[in-house]
Design a protein around this motif. Structure first.
Motif, mmCIF file in Angstrom:
data_model
loop_
_atom_site.group_PDB
_atom_site.id
_atom_site.type_symbol
_atom_site.label_atom_id
_atom_site.label_comp_id
_atom_site.label_asym_id
_atom_site.label_seq_id
_atom_site.Cartn_x
_atom_site.Cartn_y
_atom_site.Cartn_z
ATOM 1 N N ARG A 55 0.909 -1.377 -0.030
ATOM 2 C CA ARG A 55 -0.460 0.035 -0.307
ATOM 3 C C ARG A 55 0.888 0.805 -0.403
ATOM 4 O O ARG A 55 0.865 2.069 -0.475
ATOM 5 C CB ARG A 55 -1.061 -0.006 1.228
ATOM 6 C CG ARG A 55 -2.101 0.872 0.996
ATOM 7 C CD ARG A 55 -3.410 1.004 2.000
ATOM 8 N NE ARG A 55 -4.282 1.081 2.422
ATOM 9 C CZ ARG A 55 -4.826 2.154 3.546
ATOM 10 N NH1 ARG A 55 -4.671 1.239 3.968
ATOM 11 N NH2 ARG A 55 -6.066 2.886 3.373
ATOM 12 N N ALA A 56 1.720 1.305 0.332
ATOM 13 C CA ALA A 56 3.402 1.862 0.741
ATOM 14 C C ALA A 56 4.410 2.909 -0.865
ATOM 15 O O ALA A 56 4.366 3.497 -0.624
ATOM 16 C CB ALA A 56 4.354 1.998 1.790
ATOM 17 N N GLY A 57 3.351 1.456 -1.451
ATOM 18 C CA GLY A 57 4.194 1.685 -2.517
ATOM 19 C C GLY A 57 5.285 0.580 -3.134
ATOM 20 O O GLY A 57 5.573 0.807 -4.762
ATOM 21 N N ALA A 58 5.715 -0.221 -3.129
ATOM 22 C CA ALA A 58 6.224 -1.463 -2.887
ATOM 23 C C ALA A 58 4.997 -1.996 -3.694
ATOM 24 O O ALA A 58 3.738 -2.077 -4.080
ATOM 25 C CB ALA A 58 6.683 -2.841 -2.305
ATOM 26 N N LEU A 59 5.623 -3.194 -5.250
ATOM 27 C CA LEU A 59 5.107 -3.642 -6.085
ATOM 28 C C LEU A 59 4.394 -5.338 -6.579
ATOM 29 O O LEU A 59 3.992 -5.347 -6.593
ATOM 30 C CB LEU A 59 6.321 -3.219 -6.833
ATOM 31 C CG LEU A 59 6.589 -2.047 -7.762
ATOM 32 C CD1 LEU A 59 7.252 -1.996 -9.423
ATOM 33 C CD2 LEU A 59 5.398 -1.233 -7.893
ATOM 34 N N THR A 60 5.357 -6.042 -5.179
ATOM 35 C CA THR A 60 4.854 -7.352 -5.721
ATOM 36 C C THR A 60 5.559 -8.079 -4.073
ATOM 37 O O THR A 60 6.305 -7.567 -3.382
ATOM 38 C CB THR A 60 5.318 -7.806 -6.323
ATOM 39 O OG1 THR A 60 4.318 -9.479 -6.071
ATOM 40 C CG2 THR A 60 6.264 -8.757 -6.742
ATOM 41 N N VAL A 61 4.610 -9.250 -3.805
ATOM 42 C CA VAL A 61 5.445 -9.909 -1.967
ATOM 43 C C VAL A 61 5.756 -11.269 -3.077
ATOM 44 O O VAL A 61 5.290 -11.676 -3.720
ATOM 45 C CB VAL A 61 4.656 -9.714 -1.359
ATOM 46 C CG1 VAL A 61 2.919 -10.459 -1.493
ATOM 47 C CG2 VAL A 61 5.500 -10.570 -0.468
ATOM 48 N N VAL A 62 6.953 -11.779 -2.632
ATOM 49 C CA VAL A 62 7.063 -12.997 -2.831
ATOM 50 C C VAL A 62 7.691 -13.532 -1.425
ATOM 51 O O VAL A 62 8.204 -13.523 -0.680
ATOM 52 C CB VAL A 62 8.678 -13.108 -3.703
ATOM 53 C CG1 VAL A 62 7.535 -12.208 -5.387
ATOM 54 C CG2 VAL A 62 9.843 -12.017 -3.654
ATOM 55 N N GLU A 63 7.872 -14.902 -1.622
ATOM 56 C CA GLU A 63 8.076 -16.200 -0.744
ATOM 57 C C GLU A 63 9.627 -15.435 -0.076
ATOM 58 O O GLU A 63 10.476 -16.238 -1.611
ATOM 59 C CB GLU A 63 7.663 -17.414 -0.817
ATOM 60 C CG GLU A 63 7.589 -18.608 0.418
ATOM 61 C CD GLU A 63 7.177 -19.197 0.002
ATOM 62 O OE1 GLU A 63 7.103 -20.613 -0.099
ATOM 63 O OE2 GLU A 63 6.344 -20.001 -1.442
ATOM 64 N N LYS A 64 9.815 -16.150 1.035
ATOM 65 C CA LYS A 64 11.792 -15.659 1.300
ATOM 66 C C LYS A 64 12.301 -17.328 1.076
ATOM 67 O O LYS A 64 11.131 -17.902 1.643
ATOM 68 C CB LYS A 64 11.039 -15.172 2.922
ATOM 69 C CG LYS A 64 13.046 -15.115 3.565
ATOM 70 C CD LYS A 64 12.884 -14.976 4.044
ATOM 71 C CE LYS A 64 12.860 -13.703 4.802
ATOM 72 N NZ LYS A 64 12.466 -12.475 6.090
ATOM 73 N N PRO A 65 13.214 -17.447 0.702
ATOM 74 C CA PRO A 65 13.695 -18.913 0.572
ATOM 75 C C PRO A 65 14.274 -19.531 1.712
ATOM 76 O O PRO A 65 14.524 -18.830 2.667
ATOM 77 C CB PRO A 65 14.603 -18.262 -0.413
ATOM 78 C CG PRO A 65 15.132 -16.916 -0.226
ATOM 79 C CD PRO A 65 13.992 -16.401 0.206
ATOM 80 N N LEU A 66 13.602 -21.095 1.991
ATOM 81 C CA LEU A 66 14.406 -21.139 3.540
ATOM 82 C C LEU A 66 15.882 -22.598 3.068
ATOM 83 O O LEU A 66 16.012 -22.574 4.204
ATOM 84 C CB LEU A 66 13.081 -22.258 3.610
ATOM 85 C CG LEU A 66 11.613 -21.578 4.064
ATOM 86 C CD1 LEU A 66 10.620 -22.672 4.760
ATOM 87 C CD2 LEU A 66 12.289 -20.421 5.391
ATOM 88 N N GLY A 67 16.174 -22.324 1.809
ATOM 89 C CA GLY A 67 17.453 -22.855 1.976
ATOM 90 C C GLY A 67 17.409 -23.780 0.393
ATOM 91 O O GLY A 67 16.217 -24.415 0.455
ATOM 92 N N PRO A 68 18.665 -24.350 0.065
ATOM 93 C CA PRO A 68 18.461 -25.141 -0.746
ATOM 94 C C PRO A 68 18.271 -26.672 -0.894
ATOM 95 O O PRO A 68 17.903 -27.318 -2.258
ATOM 96 C CB PRO A 68 20.048 -25.234 -1.502
ATOM 97 C CG PRO A 68 20.503 -24.082 -1.461
ATOM 98 C CD PRO A 68 19.765 -23.963 0.014
ATOM 99 N N ALA A 69 18.057 -27.080 0.113
ATOM 100 C CA ALA A 69 17.850 -29.222 0.742
ATOM 101 C C ALA A 69 16.187 -28.645 0.989
ATOM 102 O O ALA A 69 15.677 -29.053 1.122
ATOM 103 C CB ALA A 69 18.404 -28.711 2.377
#
Length: 353
Positions: free
Chosen positions: A100-114
């Protein structure tokens, strides 16, 4: 080849910061310009680094990602992609407010290659950073979470259709959450039609998005359920990675049918189901978004006699989806964002007083 997109990473966890740096560095479309541990450091380095896009953590020590987004959009507007933990409730609320303040999108935080789904999450992060770096952003006043509509003479609006709409469908993509909050915020709790809503967003965030929207607007907002009877004055949000439409019998249809135009949920599915089963009793609204999803469906609804609105270029964060619908001749009226809610009230016949 064009120059790679310069990315600034803002993340307090050293492990996640290194993980994001690794993800960005292996993508030829992107270049790691800086990786910092706090919002304060990001603001101090912004002018020197001049990134094309920012990967923003939300839970930061000191200034959080929401305030950092506000400051960046006020001082040196830069496309911002929020990287959030999808299962943390407070973080989700902050993430939605950052949009709402101006960021364009939200994506999931990575948890690691395993971890399962690692490549999917990594690819989603890189793709969103690349795509959002191309979006023009505007300076936001610190006192406002959303830009005011540009004041100019409105384009001629067709008269209210003789058949009062029985159902409203709304769709949005990039820039959608604040736009949806503005449109739905104009509706009273006793709004006389059900509202079906498609927002392009990662599946893990849809429950949090619906809860955030429910706390902002008068009509109750919930995730849609298959075969549910839609009730007037209620807003039904397409679940993550599921299409939403309406059946011939007037029930909600939540489906796992293949993506349409790379999207699931797809706005085209919603509007085309309204065209088939409602015709002139359907009202469709297409808001800001990249690409063309919704344009063909809105055009089909318009051809079936439905009333169709689209957001004008003067207020759309990204004018892609509304522009495509307008080119196809599927829009009854193009309106600045702040005029869409009142026009919707007038069309449905709800007293806004």
């Amino acid at each position: 080849m064009s120059k790679p997109v310069r990315v600034m990473i803002v993340e307090d966890s050293a492990v996640v910061r290194q993980l994001l740096a690794h993800i960005v560095s292996r993508d030829p479309r992107l270049q790691l310009a800086a990786a910092v541990a706090s919002a304060e450091e990001a603001l101090a380095e912004l002018e020197r680094v001049r990134p094309d896009v920012i990967s923003m953590d939300i839970r930061l020590p000191g200034m959080d990602g929401l305030e950092a987004t506000r400051r960046i959009m006020a001082e040196r507007p830069t496309p911002i992609v929020v990287i959030a933990d999808a299962v943390e409730e407070r973080g989700l609320r902050i993430s939605m407010n950052a949009l709402r303040a101006g960021a364009l999108t939200v994506v999931e935080k990575p948890l690691g290659p395993a971890r399962e789904g690692w490549e999917r999450v990594a690819e989603a992060i890189c793709t969103q950073l690349y795509i959002m770096s191309q979006v023009p952003v505007i300076r936001r006043r610190p006192s406002s979470l959303a830009p005011a509509a540009v004041q100019r003479p409105a384009r001629p609006v067709p008269p209210i259709l003789p058949s009062r709409p029985a159902l409203v469908g709304i769709a949005a993509s990039t820039g959608g959450p604040p736009a949806l909050a503005r449109v739905l915020g104009a509706l009273p709790q006793d709004f006389t039609a059900p509202v079906l809503l498609v927002q392009h967003m990662g599946a893990p965030f849809m429950e949090g998005f619906a809860a955030w929207l429910d706390g902002l607007v008068a009509p109750p907002v919930r995730i849609a359920r298959d075969r549910e009877v839609p009730r007037p004055g209620h807003v039904y949000v397409a679940p993550g990675d599921r299409h939403l439409g309406i059946t011939a019998g007037g029930l909600l249809q939540v489906s796992e049918a293949p993506p349409v135009g790379g999207q699931r949920p797809a706005a085209d599915v919603l509007f085309q189901s309204m065209a088939r089963h409602l015709g002139p009793r359907g009202l469709g609204i297409l808001l800001t978004g990249m690409g063309e999803d919704g344009a063909r469906g809105l055009t089909a609804l318009h051809a079936a006699g439905g009333f169709t609105l689209a957001e004008d270029e003067t207020t759309a964060v990204v004018y892609g989806m509304p522009a495509a619908a307008a080119r196809m001749g599927g829009v009854s009226a193009l309106l600045p964002l702040d005029l869409i809610g009142p026009r919707l009230l007038k069309a449905v016949g709800t007293d806004a007083s």
